[in-house]
Design an enzyme around this catalytic site. Structure first.
Site, PDB file in Angstrom:
ATOM      1  N   HIS A   3      -2.451   5.613   6.412  1.00  0.00           N
ATOM      2  CA  HIS A   3      -1.076   6.073   6.570  1.00  0.00           C
ATOM      3  C   HIS A   3      -1.003   7.517   6.060  1.00  0.00           C
ATOM      4  O   HIS A   3      -1.778   7.904   5.175  1.00  0.00           O
ATOM      5  CB  HIS A   3      -0.100   5.284   5.686  1.00  0.00           C
ATOM      6  CG  HIS A   3      -0.127   3.790   5.851  1.00  0.00           C
ATOM      7  ND1 HIS A   3       0.241   3.159   7.007  1.00  0.00           N
ATOM      8  CD2 HIS A   3      -0.431   2.805   4.973  1.00  0.00           C
ATOM      9  CE1 HIS A   3       0.173   1.835   6.833  1.00  0.00           C
ATOM     10  NE2 HIS A   3      -0.240   1.600   5.607  1.00  0.00           N
ATOM     11  N   CYS A  40       0.823  -1.219   0.000  1.00  0.00           N
ATOM     12  CA  CYS A  40       0.000   0.000   0.000  1.00  0.00           C
ATOM     13  C   CYS A  40       0.856   1.268   0.000  1.00  0.00           C
ATOM     14  O   CYS A  40       0.615   2.202  -0.775  1.00  0.00           O
ATOM     15  CB  CYS A  40      -0.927   0.004   1.203  1.00  0.00           C
ATOM     16  SG  CYS A  40      -0.096  -0.370   2.758  1.00  0.00           S
TER      17      CYS A  40
HETATM   18  P1  NAD Z   1      -5.248 -10.605   6.472  1.00  0.00           P
HETATM   19  O1  NAD Z   1      -4.627 -11.236   7.643  1.00  0.00           O
HETATM   20  O2  NAD Z   1      -6.316  -9.593   6.669  1.00  0.00           O
HETATM   21  O3  NAD Z   1      -5.855 -11.727   5.520  1.00  0.00           O
HETATM   22  C1  NAD Z   1      -5.167 -12.876   5.192  1.00  0.00           C
HETATM   23  C2  NAD Z   1      -6.164 -13.993   4.911  1.00  0.00           C
HETATM   24  O4  NAD Z   1      -5.448 -15.183   4.561  1.00  0.00           O
HETATM   25  C3  NAD Z   1      -7.031 -14.340   6.106  1.00  0.00           C
HETATM   26  O5  NAD Z   1      -8.349 -14.552   5.651  1.00  0.00           O
HETATM   27  C4  NAD Z   1      -6.440 -15.648   6.616  1.00  0.00           C
HETATM   28  O6  NAD Z   1      -7.415 -16.474   7.225  1.00  0.00           O
HETATM   29  C5  NAD Z   1      -5.952 -16.277   5.331  1.00  0.00           C
HETATM   30  N1  NAD Z   1      -4.870 -17.243   5.521  1.00  0.00           N
HETATM   31  C6  NAD Z   1      -3.983 -17.336   6.534  1.00  0.00           C
HETATM   32  N2  NAD Z   1      -3.145 -18.368   6.331  1.00  0.00           N
HETATM   33  C7  NAD Z   1      -3.528 -18.950   5.170  1.00  0.00           C
HETATM   34  C8  NAD Z   1      -3.082 -20.076   4.446  1.00  0.00           C
HETATM   35  N3  NAD Z   1      -2.046 -20.801   4.855  1.00  0.00           N
HETATM   36  N4  NAD Z   1      -3.731 -20.389   3.293  1.00  0.00           N
HETATM   37  C9  NAD Z   1      -4.778 -19.671   2.832  1.00  0.00           C
HETATM   38  N5  NAD Z   1      -5.246 -18.592   3.486  1.00  0.00           N
HETATM   39  C10 NAD Z   1      -4.633 -18.239   4.649  1.00  0.00           C
HETATM   40  O7  NAD Z   1      -4.052 -10.013   5.618  1.00  0.00           O
HETATM   41  P2  NAD Z   1      -4.124  -8.802   4.598  1.00  0.00           P
HETATM   42  O8  NAD Z   1      -3.980  -7.540   5.353  1.00  0.00           O
HETATM   43  O9  NAD Z   1      -5.279  -8.972   3.692  1.00  0.00           O
HETATM   44  O10 NAD Z   1      -2.750  -8.997   3.805  1.00  0.00           O
HETATM   45  C11 NAD Z   1      -2.649  -9.890   2.729  1.00  0.00           C
HETATM   46  C12 NAD Z   1      -1.449  -9.490   1.889  1.00  0.00           C
HETATM   47  O11 NAD Z   1      -1.666  -8.176   1.380  1.00  0.00           O
HETATM   48  C13 NAD Z   1      -0.108  -9.431   2.627  1.00  0.00           C
HETATM   49  O12 NAD Z   1       0.928  -9.761   1.748  1.00  0.00           O
HETATM   50  C14 NAD Z   1      -0.012  -7.974   3.021  1.00  0.00           C
HETATM   51  O13 NAD Z   1       1.321  -7.554   3.236  1.00  0.00           O
HETATM   52  C15 NAD Z   1      -0.602  -7.320   1.783  1.00  0.00           C
HETATM   53  N6  NAD Z   1      -1.147  -5.972   1.987  1.00  0.00           N
HETATM   54  C16 NAD Z   1      -1.839  -5.683   3.113  1.00  0.00           C
HETATM   55  C17 NAD Z   1      -2.322  -4.395   3.282  1.00  0.00           C
HETATM   56  C18 NAD Z   1      -3.049  -3.984   4.537  1.00  0.00           C
HETATM   57  O14 NAD Z   1      -2.885  -2.858   4.949  1.00  0.00           O
HETATM   58  N7  NAD Z   1      -3.853  -4.835   5.142  1.00  0.00           N
HETATM   59  C19 NAD Z   1      -2.135  -3.441   2.294  1.00  0.00           C
HETATM   60  C20 NAD Z   1      -1.478  -3.798   1.123  1.00  0.00           C
HETATM   61  C21 NAD Z   1      -0.970  -5.073   0.983  1.00  0.00           C
END
Ligand code: NAD
Length: 338
Positions: free
Chosen positions: A220, A141
């Site tokens: 942010h 992000c």
């Molecule tokens: P999150 O924790 O909200 O969601 C992750 C999901 O994956 C959850 O539903 C969880 O149950 C599932 N999960 C966990 N282990 C798993 C597995 N082994 N197999 C399948 N599913 C599984 O995380 P998020 O914030 O959505 O982040 C996801 C990605 O996006 C990360 O790489 C993060 O760095 C990136 N990201 C996050 C944000 C943010 O601010 N939240 C912003 C940009 C990018």
């Protein structure tokens, strides 16, 4: 052209938004999403009519909870052209081999390293580099936020140096596990990873980043100082921001003084989940002195990468050669005006 079949692995903050954005496109079909636990989010996915799939190891838990599934992740991979991996940072890497074996294209998120895919994606800066690729990575992000404004500035003025301080949200609004809940926490490992991540797409850019985690969940905020090759004016910089894709100018004197009002504004304009996909720049906080430019921008961490994932699908699946045309299509389906 046939619609592209898309799956989403990991239905959390990013995954649920990517699923909704894909479902809103007329050239893509959302085949299904995966959940590891039969919790409220799994039940919401079913209620929304999404096909629900689970990793092999979670099948019994869903059976025990009486939550009906369409199959396993492997079954889902057999039905899609591309999977958008939205699992937590570092977990996506574990799935790469499985995607490869299934012969499915995969997009990873910013929590994975650039080395995992060798290509990173930002719609404004390098749409065509993911053209036809099997694997790509949509940058985080904060990196997306920096690229949205720095790339157009660099194209027009050539940046000598960029110095950025990132005031980071401590957790997402739906997350009750992390903090700090009262404090400011500097990232002492310097420079932070954000600069090198921008360089995964703009390798020539001199950029230095620092970060402080703050007790907020909304957005942010970046303070950006840019030294340009040549002198310019505040008006000229504003005209670049006005035409930069997915950048929104707001004015403090209109009452948008903080991230709180930005989120209220997103609700007022009818955005799903109060998402603000654009990078928000305070127009009255942009200032040029000689060849030095100062500005503030806010990044809605939960949503700015979502339209990027949709564009990345179009590039990787060779659906639209022109990045601007893909952006326009994505924007129209998601209610983004620029
Ligand atoms: P999150 O924790 O909200 O969601 C992750 C999901 O994956 C959850 O539903 C969880 O149950 C599932 N999960 C966990 N282990 C798993 C597995 N082994 N197999 C399948 N599913 C599984 O995380 P998020 O914030 O959505 O982040 C996801 C990605 O996006 C990360 O790489 C993060 O760095 C990136 N990201 C996050 C944000 C943010 O601010 N939240 C912003 C940009 C990018």
């Amino acid at each position: 052209m046939a619609t592209i079949r898309v799956g989403v692995n990991g239905f959390g903050t990013i995954g649920k938004r990517v699923a909704a954005a894909v479902a809103a496109q007329d050239d893509m079909e959302l085949v299904g999403v995966t959940k590891t636990r039969p919790n409220y989010e799994a039940k919401t996915a079913i209620a929304k009519g999404y096909g629900l799939y689970v990793p092999e190891t979670s099948v019994q838990a869903f059976k025990d909870a009486g939550v009906e599934i369409q199959g396993t992740l492997k079954d889902l991979l057999g039905k899609v052209d591309i999977i958008v991996d939205c699992t937590p940072g570092g977990v996506g890497e574990e799935y790469k081999e499985m995607y490869k074996e299934a012969g499915v294209k995969a997009i990873f998120q910013g929590g994975e390293d650039h080395a995992l895919t060798g290509i990173s994606f930002n719609s404004t800066a390098n749409y065509s580099e993911s053209w036809g690729a099997q694997f790509s990575r949509v940058v985080s992000c904060n990196t997306t936020g920096l690229l949205r404004t720095l790339n157009p500035l660099d194209k027009k003025f050539k940046i000598k140096n960029a110095f950025v301080t990132i005031v980071r949200r401590a957790a997402d609004p739906g997350d009750s596990k992390t903090g700090p809940i009262n404090g400011l926490e500097p990232s002492v490992k310097l420079p932070t990873h954000h600069g090198p991540d921008v360089q995964s797409i703009m390798p020539w850019l001199n950029i230095n980043t620092m970060a402080i985690k703050a007790s907020t969940t909304l957005m942010h905020v970046h303070t950006v100082v840019v030294q340009l090759e040549n002198e310019t004016t505040t008006e000229e910089v504003l005209s670049i921001f006005k035409s930069a894709p997915r950048v929104r100018l707001v004015k403090s004197k209109d009452g948008i003084k903080s991230t709180a009002e930005i989120m209220e504004y997103a609700r007022d304009i009818g955005r799903d989940r109060s998402d603000m996909y654009e990078i928000v720049v305070w127009q009255d906080g942009v200032k040029v002195v000689g060849n030095t430019l100062y500005y503030y921008q806010a990044v809605h961490q939960e949503s700015d990468v979502i339209p990027e994932n949709v564009d990345c699908i179009r590039s990787m699946c060779k659906m639209e050669q022109d990045g601007a045309a893909s952006q326009a299509k994505t924007n129209k389906a998601m209610g983004i005006s620029q």
